[in-house]
Design a protein around this motif. Structure first.
Motif, PDB file in Angstrom:
ATOM      1  N   LEU A 252       4.274   9.290  -8.078  1.00  0.00           N
ATOM      2  CA  LEU A 252       5.570   9.725  -8.597  1.00  0.00           C
ATOM      3  C   LEU A 252       5.755   9.304 -10.058  1.00  0.00           C
ATOM      4  N   ILE A 253       5.383   8.069 -10.348  1.00  0.00           N
ATOM      5  CA  ILE A 253       5.544   7.574 -11.721  1.00  0.00           C
ATOM      6  C   ILE A 253       4.658   8.350 -12.677  1.00  0.00           C
ATOM      7  N   PHE A 254       3.387   8.584 -12.266  1.00  0.00           N
ATOM      8  CA  PHE A 254       2.477   9.322 -13.137  1.00  0.00           C
ATOM      9  C   PHE A 254       2.944  10.762 -13.325  1.00  0.00           C
ATOM     10  N   ILE A 255       3.318  11.404 -12.218  1.00  0.00           N
ATOM     11  CA  ILE A 255       3.797  12.787 -12.318  1.00  0.00           C
ATOM     12  C   ILE A 255       5.058  12.844 -13.170  1.00  0.00           C
ATOM     13  N   GLY A 256       5.982  11.914 -12.913  1.00  0.00           N
ATOM     14  CA  GLY A 256       7.216  11.894 -13.701  1.00  0.00           C
ATOM     15  C   GLY A 256       6.959  11.645 -15.177  1.00  0.00           C
ATOM     16  N   PHE A 257       6.075  10.685 -15.444  1.00  0.00           N
ATOM     17  CA  PHE A 257       5.779  10.361 -16.848  1.00  0.00           C
ATOM     18  C   PHE A 257       5.170  11.555 -17.580  1.00  0.00           C
TER      19      PHE A 257
ATOM     20  N   ASP B 271      17.862  18.026 -21.515  1.00  0.00           N
ATOM     21  CA  ASP B 271      17.265  18.529 -20.272  1.00  0.00           C
ATOM     22  C   ASP B 271      16.155  17.607 -19.787  1.00  0.00           C
ATOM     23  N   VAL B 272      15.408  17.040 -20.769  1.00  0.00           N
ATOM     24  CA  VAL B 272      14.355  16.102 -20.387  1.00  0.00           C
ATOM     25  C   VAL B 272      14.973  14.848 -19.762  1.00  0.00           C
ATOM     26  N   GLY B 273      16.095  14.415 -20.331  1.00  0.00           N
ATOM     27  CA  GLY B 273      16.795  13.264 -19.761  1.00  0.00           C
ATOM     28  C   GLY B 273      17.260  13.541 -18.339  1.00  0.00           C
ATOM     29  N   GLU B 274      17.724  14.779 -18.110  1.00  0.00           N
ATOM     30  CA  GLU B 274      18.127  15.149 -16.755  1.00  0.00           C
ATOM     31  C   GLU B 274      16.934  15.102 -15.807  1.00  0.00           C
ATOM     32  N   LEU B 275      15.766  15.583 -16.310  1.00  0.00           N
ATOM     33  CA  LEU B 275      14.551  15.528 -15.496  1.00  0.00           C
ATOM     34  C   LEU B 275      14.172  14.081 -15.191  1.00  0.00           C
ATOM     35  N   ARG B 276      14.278  13.217 -16.213  1.00  0.00           N
ATOM     36  CA  ARG B 276      13.965  11.810 -16.002  1.00  0.00           C
ATOM     37  C   ARG B 276      14.890  11.195 -14.952  1.00  0.00           C
ATOM     38  N   ASN B 277      16.177  11.502 -15.039  1.00  0.00           N
ATOM     39  CA  ASN B 277      17.135  10.960 -14.078  1.00  0.00           C
ATOM     40  C   ASN B 277      16.820  11.441 -12.657  1.00  0.00           C
ATOM     41  N   ARG B 278      16.387  12.701 -12.561  1.00  0.00           N
ATOM     42  CA  ARG B 278      16.039  13.219 -11.234  1.00  0.00           C
ATOM     43  C   ARG B 278      14.805  12.518 -10.682  1.00  0.00           C
ATOM     44  N   ILE B 279      13.850  12.240 -11.575  1.00  0.00           N
ATOM     45  CA  ILE B 279      12.642  11.526 -11.139  1.00  0.00           C
ATOM     46  C   ILE B 279      13.008  10.124 -10.676  1.00  0.00           C
ATOM     47  N   ILE B 280      13.897   9.464 -11.424  1.00  0.00           N
ATOM     48  CA  ILE B 280      14.342   8.122 -11.025  1.00  0.00           C
ATOM     49  C   ILE B 280      15.040   8.163  -9.672  1.00  0.00           C
ATOM     50  N   MET B 281      15.903   9.163  -9.499  1.00  0.00           N
ATOM     51  CA  MET B 281      16.579   9.303  -8.212  1.00  0.00           C
ATOM     52  C   MET B 281      15.582   9.555  -7.095  1.00  0.00           C
ATOM     53  N   LEU B 282      14.562  10.366  -7.408  1.00  0.00           N
ATOM     54  CA  LEU B 282      13.529  10.639  -6.410  1.00  0.00           C
ATOM     55  C   LEU B 282      12.794   9.355  -6.041  1.00  0.00           C
ATOM     56  N   CYS B 283      12.514   8.513  -7.042  1.00  0.00           N
ATOM     57  CA  CYS B 283      11.852   7.236  -6.769  1.00  0.00           C
ATOM     58  C   CYS B 283      12.737   6.330  -5.913  1.00  0.00           C
TER      59      CYS B 283
ATOM     60  N   VAL C 250       0.837  -1.208   0.000  1.00  0.00           N
ATOM     61  CA  VAL C 250       0.000   0.000   0.000  1.00  0.00           C
ATOM     62  C   VAL C 250       0.867   1.251   0.000  1.00  0.00           C
ATOM     63  N   LEU C 251       1.920   1.248   0.818  1.00  0.00           N
ATOM     64  CA  LEU C 251       2.805   2.424   0.858  1.00  0.00           C
ATOM     65  C   LEU C 251       3.470   2.657  -0.490  1.00  0.00           C
ATOM     66  N   TYR C 252       3.960   1.583  -1.095  1.00  0.00           N
ATOM     67  CA  TYR C 252       4.612   1.738  -2.392  1.00  0.00           C
ATOM     68  C   TYR C 252       3.631   2.235  -3.444  1.00  0.00           C
ATOM     69  N   ILE C 253       2.415   1.702  -3.404  1.00  0.00           N
ATOM     70  CA  ILE C 253       1.416   2.139  -4.389  1.00  0.00           C
ATOM     71  C   ILE C 253       1.073   3.604  -4.180  1.00  0.00           C
ATOM     72  N   GLN C 254       0.886   4.001  -2.914  1.00  0.00           N
ATOM     73  CA  GLN C 254       0.494   5.375  -2.627  1.00  0.00           C
ATOM     74  C   GLN C 254       1.579   6.388  -2.979  1.00  0.00           C
TER      75      GLN C 254
ATOM     76  N   SER D 187      12.758   7.626  -2.487  1.00  0.00           N
ATOM     77  CA  SER D 187      11.451   7.340  -1.872  1.00  0.00           C
ATOM     78  C   SER D 187      11.369   5.885  -1.428  1.00  0.00           C
ATOM     79  N   ILE D 188      11.890   4.987  -2.263  1.00  0.00           N
ATOM     80  CA  ILE D 188      11.885   3.568  -1.900  1.00  0.00           C
ATOM     81  C   ILE D 188      12.718   3.329  -0.643  1.00  0.00           C
ATOM     82  N   LEU D 189      13.879   3.989  -0.572  1.00  0.00           N
ATOM     83  CA  LEU D 189      14.722   3.840   0.620  1.00  0.00           C
ATOM     84  C   LEU D 189      14.008   4.357   1.864  1.00  0.00           C
ATOM     85  N   ILE D 190      13.383   5.523   1.716  1.00  0.00           N
ATOM     86  CA  ILE D 190      12.649   6.091   2.863  1.00  0.00           C
ATOM     87  C   ILE D 190      11.501   5.177   3.261  1.00  0.00           C
TER      88      ILE D 190
END
Length: 623
Positions: free
Chosen positions: A41-46, A305-317, A32-36, A320-323
């Motif tokens: 994050l995935i939708f916003i990032g996408f 720049d979009v690739g940089e944004l994607r990498n930042r989103i991946i890092m954020l994910c 549930v936590l991962y889904i929430q 988030s997984i670690l947290i």
């Protein structure tokens, strides 16, 4: 077909729901936590990635159009200036007069040098004043050449050599242009080496062709059209002729890599993304001449720049997984651990250790309430089990006493009957021995010391009992024993087998006129001890056999409830069977097999173990 698809989807949905129900609470919380967290994050990032990609693409299209428009204006100005230069040269009186004289055959060897010198001055003046011009060539109808050439190459690329080599092609293309200037390119492997602007010179009066004007363009000057337009977005620009020859380019390596792409541009779009080659392409076409200006950039550069944004989103994910993992570990200690303690206590609770299932209460939230409720429930169960357990024990002992009290009078009656027969018929001292054997059996029946005896002791009682009976039946009764030595020291309740021998005698041998044979066997079969008593009496009918076995299969509660309604209460086999079930459990007991007028076999099934634990079997009702 639709029903099958719907059924399959429903089945998969139910399987997924069942899987979710089966996993632990810890995994449910993590899921549930991962889904929430991850799904938003995935939708916003996408959508951010796609929006950024679209914005950059639109801006690139707009910017490329601006750049292409600027290049187009520069090229148009350059082409217009070159057209004006060629028009001025074509109108030059010296050039015109030289062609007229050649046309009228008025040039001889004497004045040929003078004409060439005049034209050379004209060409030199034009070349010096206009940086666009590399070389100039005039060709008369008689193929007389008057040239000015700044190209000192000796490889055949000078203007005179090129015009001579391609004269027919050049003249045909100019003749078809209706007086307009024509561009001619000297190419090698699709790459333009030199560019030429060609015009036909006509007779002013007759408008007949009197010669050709060929102007070689300075490629460095033409290249200046693309200067000053470099940018991060549009850094690769190529100009193509109407025959897809490369006139100019900014980046040789990029042009070589994507040459096949830019030469196959669809004419229905002014910009597009070639996903196969990962390149963005935009172009425009000049109206005159029919050249295409193409600018392009690899997608990895365009979407950097979009690739940089994607990498930042991946890092954020990842962060988030670690947290989430840290949070889940904390929750597992704070929430799941108390639940697991409760589950463990519930699993480990049984009738022998109810009081040991107490849980220490360390919290006052809902989980603490569950722990407190469980402890209260445990105390209540322990109290109830204690009383109910004792009540059941008392009930069993009472039932066994009732059964035993039925056996003793029946056995005593039959034994006394035997003594009576012997007293009437023989009147001999053997009666003493009979009474002695009887006393032994009576002692076993009413004994209070050991509740369990070995098979060996039980068979001694049987021998005494058979000895008593032989005094009545004499040679008509024979007992055959086949006993596995392994069973001799296994313990069973006292007088468990003797009633079965008694039953075989009085229902088998006594009712038969022939010689009675009773077989007694005892053996180990897997985890069971099997004792069988077989007689060769009259047997039992099929209907009666079914009724007997049905009664033997009854559980204890049903049996005791049915006692009050029974008209014919069985004393021997029925009571032994009930004693076995009360002592060992419902799955053990007696089964009867029989064939009418052939045999009857009574099989006793008991656990094959040395039973040291004190049972609840009561031998007698004597006080």
């Amino acid at each position: 077909m639709w029903n099958k698809i719907t059924s399959g989807m429903f089945s998969k949905l139910m399987s997924a729901l069942q899987f979710y129900r089966n996993i632990s609470i810890k995994k449910k919380l993590l899921l549930v936590l991962y889904i929430q967290i991850l799904l938003p994050l995935i939708f916003i990032g996408f959508f951010s990635f796609k929006s950024s990609e679209e914005i950059i693409t639109n801006k690139s299209i707009s910017y490329s159009k601006d750049i292409l428009s600027l290049i187009e204006l520069r090229l148009q100005d350059t082409v217009r200036n070159l057209n004006i230069i060629s028009q001025d040269l074509r109108s030059n009186e010296n050039i015109y007069q030289a062609l007229i004289n050649d046309y009228n055959n008025n040039i001889n060897k004497l004045n040929n040098y003078e004409v060439a010198s005049q034209l050379n001055n004209v060409f030199l003046k034009a070349a010096i004043t206009r940086n666009e011009i590399e070389s100039i060539c005039i060709v008369s109808n008689s193929k007389r050449f008057f040239t000015f050439d700044n190209n000192n190459d000796t490889d055949g690329s000078n203007i005179k050599s090129v015009v001579k080599q391609n004269y027919t092609q050049i003249r045909e293309s100019v003749a078809a242009s209706n007086g307009k200037a024509v561009w001619f390119f000297n190419s090698r492997n699709g790459m333009v080496q030199n560019a030429y602007l060609i015009r036909m010179i006509y007779h002013k009066d007759t408008y007949k062709e009197i010669g050709l004007l060929v102007v070689q363009i300075n490629m460095e000057f033409l290249d200046s059209v693309l200067q000053g337009l470099e940018s991060e977005v549009m850094q690769n620009t190529t100009i193509l002729s109407s025959d897809n020859e490369v006139i100019l380019y900014k980046n040789k390596a990029a042009m070589d890599k994507y040459e096949q792409v830019i030469k196959k541009i669809p004419y229905d779009k002014d910009s597009f993304v070639d996903k196969k080659n990962n390149i963005f392409v935009a172009y425009t076409t000049l109206s005159e001449p029919n050249w295409r200006i193409v600018t392009y950039i690899p997608l990895n550069q365009l979407y950097y720049d979009v690739g940089e944004l994607r990498n930042r989103i991946i890092m954020l994910c990842v962060v988030s997984i670690l947290i989430l993992s840290i949070v889940s570990i904390f929750m597992s200690f704070d929430m799941i651990k108390p639940i697991n303690q409760l589950v463990k206590a519930m699993k480990g609770m049984n009738i022998d250790n109810i009081s040991d299932s107490y849980i220490e209460i360390e919290r006052r939230d809902e989980l603490g309430f569950l722990h407190k409720t469980f402890n209260n429930m445990t105390k209540e169960i322990d109290h109830l089990v204690t009383w109910i357990y004792r009540e059941q024990i008392t009930r069993k002992e009472a039932e066994i006493k009732a059964l035993q009290s039925q056996i003793n009078p029946h056995f005593l009656f039959n034994t006394l009957e035997s003594i009576n027969w012997m007293a009437q018929l023989n009147n001999v001292p053997e009666i003493s021995e009979t009474v002695s054997d009887l006393s032994t059996l009576m002692e076993a029946s009413i004994g209070r010391d050991d509740r369990l005896i070995t098979i060996e002791e039980e068979f001694i009682y049987i021998d005494k009992y058979i000895a008593l009976l032989k005094r009545r039946f004499e040679d008509r009764l024979t007992l055959i024993k086949e006993v596995d030595p392994k069973v001799l020291y296994l313990k069973i309740p006292r007088l468990l087998i003797q009633p079965l021998i008694e039953n075989a005698v009085y229902h088998g041998v006594e009712s038969s006129r022939g010689k009675g044979i009773i077989s007694l066997t005892a053996r180990i079969k897997g985890e069971l001890m099997v004792i069988e008593v077989i007689d060769n009496g009259n047997g039992i009918s099929a209907d009666d056999l079914i009724k007997l076995n049905k009664g033997l299969d009854m559980d204890n509660d049903t049996y005791f409830k049915s006692l009050s309604s029974k008209k014919n209460k069985s004393i021997g086999i029925d009571n032994v069977n009930r004693r076995i079930k009360l002592f060992y459990g419902e799955k053990y007991g007696i089964k009867i097999e029989s064939k009418l007028n052939i045999y009857t076999k009574v099989s006793v099934t008991l656990p094959a173990q040395i039973y040291n634990k004190e049972g609840f079997y009561v031998q007698s009702t004597n006080n």
